[in-house]
Design a protein around this motif. Sequence first.
Motif, PDB file in Angstrom:
ATOM      1  N   PRO A  77       0.921  -1.155  -0.004  1.00  0.00           N
ATOM      2  CA  PRO A  77       0.106  -0.016  -0.036  1.00  0.00           C
ATOM      3  C   PRO A  77       1.066   1.308  -0.011  1.00  0.00           C
ATOM      4  CG  PRO A  77      -0.971  -1.572   1.453  1.00  0.00           C
ATOM      5  CD  PRO A  77       0.512  -2.016   1.066  1.00  0.00           C
ATOM      6  N   ALA A  78       1.959   1.167   0.825  1.00  0.00           N
ATOM      7  CA  ALA A  78       2.865   2.552   0.725  1.00  0.00           C
ATOM      8  C   ALA A  78       3.372   3.100  -0.664  1.00  0.00           C
ATOM      9  CB  ALA A  78       4.234   2.229   1.611  1.00  0.00           C
ATOM     10  N   ILE A  79       3.207   2.103  -1.894  1.00  0.00           N
ATOM     11  CA  ILE A  79       3.541   2.365  -2.815  1.00  0.00           C
ATOM     12  C   ILE A  79       2.683   3.417  -3.522  1.00  0.00           C
ATOM     13  CG2 ILE A  79       3.743   1.636  -5.474  1.00  0.00           C
ATOM     14  CD1 ILE A  79       5.287  -0.693  -4.575  1.00  0.00           C
ATOM     15  N   GLY A  80       1.520   3.203  -3.360  1.00  0.00           N
ATOM     16  CA  GLY A  80       0.413   4.456  -3.748  1.00  0.00           C
ATOM     17  C   GLY A  80       0.613   5.426  -3.216  1.00  0.00           C
ATOM     18  N   GLU A  81       1.456   5.703  -2.090  1.00  0.00           N
ATOM     19  CA  GLU A  81       1.571   7.182  -1.340  1.00  0.00           C
ATOM     20  C   GLU A  81       2.734   7.945  -1.897  1.00  0.00           C
ATOM     21  OE1 GLU A  81      -0.728   8.461   0.429  1.00  0.00           O
ATOM     22  OE2 GLU A  81      -1.770   6.624   0.213  1.00  0.00           O
ATOM     23  N   LEU A  82       3.452   7.257  -2.589  1.00  0.00           N
ATOM     24  CA  LEU A  82       4.655   7.670  -3.463  1.00  0.00           C
ATOM     25  C   LEU A  82       4.244   8.642  -4.808  1.00  0.00           C
ATOM     26  CD1 LEU A  82       6.985   4.713  -3.101  1.00  0.00           C
ATOM     27  CD2 LEU A  82       6.699   6.531  -1.751  1.00  0.00           C
ATOM     28  N   ARG A  83       3.663   9.915  -4.569  1.00  0.00           N
ATOM     29  CA  ARG A  83       2.887  10.458  -5.635  1.00  0.00           C
ATOM     30  C   ARG A  83       3.898  11.216  -6.300  1.00  0.00           C
ATOM     31  NH1 ARG A  83      -1.557   8.478  -5.306  1.00  0.00           N
ATOM     32  NH2 ARG A  83      -2.918   8.882  -3.263  1.00  0.00           N
ATOM     33  N   ILE A  95       3.141 -10.675  -7.660  1.00  0.00           N
ATOM     34  CA  ILE A  95       2.369  -9.900  -7.405  1.00  0.00           C
ATOM     35  C   ILE A  95       1.107 -10.202  -8.038  1.00  0.00           C
ATOM     36  CG2 ILE A  95       1.633  -7.491  -7.655  1.00  0.00           C
ATOM     37  CD1 ILE A  95       4.475  -6.700  -7.281  1.00  0.00           C
ATOM     38  N   VAL A  96       0.019 -10.521  -7.338  1.00  0.00           N
ATOM     39  CA  VAL A  96      -1.322 -10.498  -7.900  1.00  0.00           C
ATOM     40  C   VAL A  96      -2.139  -9.390  -7.546  1.00  0.00           C
ATOM     41  CG1 VAL A  96      -3.610 -11.719  -7.488  1.00  0.00           C
ATOM     42  CG2 VAL A  96      -1.303 -13.086  -7.571  1.00  0.00           C
ATOM     43  N   LEU A  97      -2.486  -8.600  -8.361  1.00  0.00           N
ATOM     44  CA  LEU A  97      -3.377  -7.245  -8.163  1.00  0.00           C
ATOM     45  C   LEU A  97      -4.724  -7.453  -7.523  1.00  0.00           C
ATOM     46  CD1 LEU A  97      -2.321  -5.167 -11.373  1.00  0.00           C
ATOM     47  CD2 LEU A  97      -1.442  -5.015  -8.889  1.00  0.00           C
ATOM     48  N   THR A  98      -5.078  -6.744  -6.596  1.00  0.00           N
ATOM     49  CA  THR A  98      -6.545  -6.541  -5.884  1.00  0.00           C
ATOM     50  C   THR A  98      -7.093  -5.371  -6.694  1.00  0.00           C
ATOM     51  OG1 THR A  98      -5.667  -5.237  -4.248  1.00  0.00           O
ATOM     52  CG2 THR A  98      -5.743  -7.835  -3.842  1.00  0.00           C
ATOM     53  N   PRO A  99      -8.559  -5.033  -6.644  1.00  0.00           N
ATOM     54  CA  PRO A  99      -8.922  -3.953  -7.047  1.00  0.00           C
ATOM     55  C   PRO A  99      -8.377  -2.817  -6.126  1.00  0.00           C
ATOM     56  CG  PRO A  99     -10.706  -5.732  -6.564  1.00  0.00           C
ATOM     57  CD  PRO A  99      -9.628  -6.093  -6.134  1.00  0.00           C
ATOM     58  N   ARG A 104      -4.856   1.917  -6.578  1.00  0.00           N
ATOM     59  CA  ARG A 104      -3.212   2.926  -6.254  1.00  0.00           C
ATOM     60  C   ARG A 104      -2.509   3.045  -7.469  1.00  0.00           C
ATOM     61  NH1 ARG A 104      -2.040  -1.388  -2.776  1.00  0.00           N
ATOM     62  NH2 ARG A 104      -3.914  -1.268  -1.225  1.00  0.00           N
ATOM     63  N   LEU A 105      -2.412   2.021  -8.154  1.00  0.00           N
ATOM     64  CA  LEU A 105      -1.695   2.190  -9.430  1.00  0.00           C
ATOM     65  C   LEU A 105      -2.163   3.381 -10.297  1.00  0.00           C
ATOM     66  CD1 LEU A 105      -0.559  -1.463 -10.532  1.00  0.00           C
ATOM     67  CD2 LEU A 105       1.089   0.629  -9.764  1.00  0.00           C
ATOM     68  N   ARG A 106      -3.727   3.377 -10.462  1.00  0.00           N
ATOM     69  CA  ARG A 106      -4.335   4.351 -11.333  1.00  0.00           C
ATOM     70  C   ARG A 106      -4.032   5.873 -11.002  1.00  0.00           C
ATOM     71  NH1 ARG A 106      -9.389   2.483 -10.979  1.00  0.00           N
ATOM     72  NH2 ARG A 106      -9.638   3.716  -9.149  1.00  0.00           N
ATOM     73  N   ASN A 107      -3.664   6.019  -9.751  1.00  0.00           N
ATOM     74  CA  ASN A 107      -3.564   7.234  -9.220  1.00  0.00           C
ATOM     75  C   ASN A 107      -2.183   7.810  -9.219  1.00  0.00           C
ATOM     76  OD1 ASN A 107      -6.300   7.778  -8.493  1.00  0.00           O
ATOM     77  ND2 ASN A 107      -6.222   6.554  -6.435  1.00  0.00           N
ATOM     78  N   MET A 108      -1.331   6.900  -9.848  1.00  0.00           N
ATOM     79  CA  MET A 108       0.218   7.313  -9.804  1.00  0.00           C
ATOM     80  C   MET A 108       0.228   7.934 -11.104  1.00  0.00           C
ATOM     81  SD  MET A 108       1.951   3.930  -8.137  1.00  0.00           S
ATOM     82  CE  MET A 108       3.418   4.795  -7.698  1.00  0.00           C
ATOM     83  N   PRO A 125      -3.743  -3.818 -15.049  1.00  0.00           N
ATOM     84  CA  PRO A 125      -3.725  -2.574 -14.510  1.00  0.00           C
ATOM     85  C   PRO A 125      -4.426  -1.082 -15.405  1.00  0.00           C
ATOM     86  CG  PRO A 125      -1.437  -3.422 -14.849  1.00  0.00           C
ATOM     87  CD  PRO A 125      -2.585  -4.416 -15.466  1.00  0.00           C
ATOM     88  N   ASP A 126      -4.698  -0.256 -14.579  1.00  0.00           N
ATOM     89  CA  ASP A 126      -5.274   1.044 -15.241  1.00  0.00           C
ATOM     90  C   ASP A 126      -4.434   1.982 -15.450  1.00  0.00           C
ATOM     91  OD1 ASP A 126      -6.806   3.018 -15.742  1.00  0.00           O
ATOM     92  OD2 ASP A 126      -8.510   2.707 -14.230  1.00  0.00           O
ATOM     93  N   VAL A 127      -4.093   2.362 -16.632  1.00  0.00           N
ATOM     94  CA  VAL A 127      -3.201   3.534 -17.091  1.00  0.00           C
ATOM     95  C   VAL A 127      -3.797   4.594 -17.542  1.00  0.00           C
ATOM     96  CG1 VAL A 127      -1.228   1.720 -17.193  1.00  0.00           C
ATOM     97  CG2 VAL A 127      -2.669   2.659 -19.209  1.00  0.00           C
ATOM     98  N   SER A 128      -4.976   4.746 -17.443  1.00  0.00           N
ATOM     99  CA  SER A 128      -5.813   5.859 -17.934  1.00  0.00           C
ATOM    100  C   SER A 128      -5.533   7.166 -17.537  1.00  0.00           C
ATOM    101  CB  SER A 128      -7.199   5.653 -17.562  1.00  0.00           C
ATOM    102  OG  SER A 128      -7.479   5.661 -16.198  1.00  0.00           O
TER     103      SER A 128
END
Length: 185
Positions: A77-83, A95-99, A104-108, A125-128
């Motif tokens: 989860p800490a990766i999502g905070e590395l803006r 790694i198995v991705l959860t929703p 978290r990845l989408r917000n990077m 992954p969502d790269v939108s």
Amino acid sequence: PGIDAPGIVGPQHLILNGLPMNRHLANFPRLAANFDHVTSLSMRDANVLGSQGAFLENFPQLRALDLGGNAMNRLPPAIGELRQLTNLMLDNNQIVLTPQAVARLRNMTRLEVLWMQDNPLGLVPDVSQMSNLQVLNLARTGIDQWPVGLFGKSRPRHIYLNLEHNRLVNIPEVAPGSFRAELLA
């Protein structure tokens, strides 16, 4: 030296590759020092577990993070905070991705490089929101769909997209000569 960043004097690159970090991180005390000057961190082949990601909270100014070749089965989860991250290497883990991890990845939004090859991702992954994405490596991830949002906006002209050794079930219809057609090619 680390990656140059506005407001950071003397950016540093911390390399912990090949060290048995899983043993150290298991009983690691909370660090009180300021690591804002560390803009690049590499912990490749260090046996880091996904549950040990809280260690990353000490490095809020990271621009590049390499956690390839570890024993992670989830996205910390800490990766999502590395803006500020522009480069994220998570290749060769389990790694198995959860929703939640996909969100978290989408917000990077600053990511330019995302390596996730050789992970059994499960979800795509969502790269939108990653308009500056230049490298996306999802080879051998077991996905059967194109990355979410890949065709939603223009991408850098020479984006590197690797989806090798996956079983994509359909090919999107795109207009000839469009940026979507170039991505598809």
